[in-house]
Structures are given as structure tokens and as C-alpha cells.
Design an enzyme around this catalytic site. Structure first.
Site, PDB file in Angstrom:
ATOM      1  N   CYS A 130      16.862   8.674 -55.876  1.00  0.00           N
ATOM      2  CA  CYS A 130      17.947   7.736 -56.183  1.00  0.00           C
ATOM      3  C   CYS A 130      17.378   6.321 -56.054  1.00  0.00           C
ATOM      4  CB  CYS A 130      19.126   7.939 -55.239  1.00  0.00           C
ATOM      5  SG  CYS A 130      20.423   6.698 -55.462  1.00  0.00           S
TER       6      CYS A 130
ATOM      7  N   CYS B 190      19.220   4.061 -53.481  1.00  0.00           N
ATOM      8  CA  CYS B 190      18.867   4.378 -52.093  1.00  0.00           C
ATOM      9  C   CYS B 190      17.506   3.776 -51.763  1.00  0.00           C
ATOM     10  CB  CYS B 190      18.854   5.896 -51.873  1.00  0.00           C
ATOM     11  SG  CYS B 190      20.499   6.609 -51.656  1.00  0.00           S
TER      12      CYS B 190
ATOM     13  N   ASP C 277      20.835  -7.201 -61.229  1.00  0.00           N
ATOM     14  CA  ASP C 277      20.663  -6.095 -62.178  1.00  0.00           C
ATOM     15  C   ASP C 277      19.399  -6.369 -62.987  1.00  0.00           C
ATOM     16  OD1 ASP C 277      20.931  -4.361 -64.530  1.00  0.00           O
ATOM     17  OD2 ASP C 277      23.019  -4.106 -63.947  1.00  0.00           O
TER      18      ASP C 277
ATOM     19  N   HIS D 286      29.744   9.210 -56.484  1.00  0.00           N
ATOM     20  CA  HIS D 286      30.940   8.820 -57.239  1.00  0.00           C
ATOM     21  C   HIS D 286      31.991   8.260 -56.297  1.00  0.00           C
ATOM     22  CE1 HIS D 286      28.866  11.711 -59.885  1.00  0.00           C
ATOM     23  NE2 HIS D 286      29.260  10.859 -60.811  1.00  0.00           N
TER      24      HIS D 286
ATOM     25  N   GLY E 288      30.485   5.561 -68.426  1.00  0.00           N
ATOM     26  CA  GLY E 288      29.338   4.670 -68.584  1.00  0.00           C
ATOM     27  C   GLY E 288      28.468   4.541 -67.349  1.00  0.00           C
TER      28      GLY E 288
ATOM     29  N   HIS F  36      28.189   1.761 -57.774  1.00  0.00           N
ATOM     30  CA  HIS F  36      27.793   0.344 -57.829  1.00  0.00           C
ATOM     31  C   HIS F  36      28.853  -0.461 -58.553  1.00  0.00           C
ATOM     32  CE1 HIS F  36      25.945   2.510 -61.217  1.00  0.00           C
ATOM     33  NE2 HIS F  36      25.948   1.388 -61.916  1.00  0.00           N
TER      34      HIS F  36
ATOM     35  N   HIS G 294      29.543  -3.785 -60.581  1.00  0.00           N
ATOM     36  CA  HIS G 294      28.917  -4.862 -61.355  1.00  0.00           C
ATOM     37  C   HIS G 294      29.700  -6.150 -61.134  1.00  0.00           C
ATOM     38  CE1 HIS G 294      26.387  -2.284 -64.045  1.00  0.00           C
ATOM     39  NE2 HIS G 294      27.326  -1.389 -63.775  1.00  0.00           N
TER      40      HIS G 294
END
Ligand code: ZN
Length: 144
Positions: free
Chosen positions: A6, A9, A32, A51, A95, A102, A104
Site C-alpha cells: 500500500c 501506508c 498529490d 474503504h 473513482g 484519502h 482530496h
């Protein structure tokens, strides 16, 4: 703990590089690497959660608080920012591309070319009965 690799992580554990703007004991925020616009940030929980359903709700609330602070900081940072989108994609169909929750934080400006693309049924306005039936189904699900 995630069974597979991941990247988020690894980033929060310092095993992969990132350009951090904020970190505390529960969340971290960094740039990002494929920004919609310059200044695009991600807020992630330190503890892996694939999730939303896996995410500790207090950590989720904290992610939103940090996102709010970052939105204010973007506006004062000199980054081109006339508005901000907070966006969280939960699930591949929505998406989500990295299976670690996370948020955005995306600086926006007029003419930046980014936006939602609506489906063909978007202009359809459902009848009140239909809205009420769907609301009842969601209320029932909340009780379970
Ligand atoms: Zn993870």
C-alpha cells in the site's frame, strides 16, 4: 494491516517519499503526485483503511477538519486558488484508485478544465414519491 503493498501506508511510515504539508498522530497530508491543479493535496489516515466502511469515524471526522484547515491554507499560500473541492472516492466505481482512504483537497480556479461529468439521466427530476421511497430505504438501512 493490509495484506498487500500500500503506497499510502509506505508514505505515512516514511518508507516512500512524499512532500508533506501536515502530520499528526492520526493523519498525514501531502502533495498529490498527479495533481489536478498545483497545490492538490491528499489527507490520509495513518492506520490503513481500504474503504470508508473500514475507517474509524473519529479519524474520518479528523480528516475532514484537517482538509478544512488545508483549504484555508491553500487560499493564503500563493497557490492559484479561487475555490476548493474536497473529494473522497469510496470504491473503484466511484473513482478510487488507491485502496487506502484519502480525502482530496483540490484548489480550483475558473477555466481550470476540471469538473464532474454528469450521466445522461442527470437532467431527470424524480417525483416526490420516488424521493420519499429512496429516503425511506436509506433510513431503514441506517437503523441496521
Ligand atoms: Zn494503506
Amino acid at each position: 494491516m493490509p495484506a498487500a503493498f500500500c503506497i499510502f501506508c509506505d508514505i505515512v511510515q516514511g518508507k516512500a517519499p512524499a512532500s508533506f504539508v501536515y502530520a499528526d498522530d492520526r493523519v498525514a497530508a501531502f502533495m498529490d503526485i498527479q495533481p489536478v491543479n498545483a497545490g492538490h493535496l491528499l489527507v490520509v489516515p495513518r492506520a490503513h483503511a481500504s474503504h470508508l466502511a473500514d475507517l474509524d469515524p473519529h479519524t474520518g471526522g479528523h480528516m475532514f477538519r484537517v482538509g478544512r484547515e488545508l483549504a484555508g491554507a491553500l487560499g493564503a499560500s500563493g497557490v492559484r486558488c479561487e475555490g476548493v473541492n474536497l473529494f473522497l472516492a469510496d470504491g473503484e466505481a466511484a473513482g478510487q484508485e488507491v485502496a487506502h482512504v484519502h480525502l482530496h483537497v483540490i484548489p480550483r480556479f475558473r477555466g481550470d478544465g476540471f469538473g464532474f461529468r454528469f450521466g445522461p439521466d442527470y437532467g431527470f427530476v424524480p417525483k416526490r414519491d420516488n424521493l420519499d421511497q429512496t429516503a425511506a430505504a436509506i433510513r431503514k438501512a441506517l437503523e441496521n
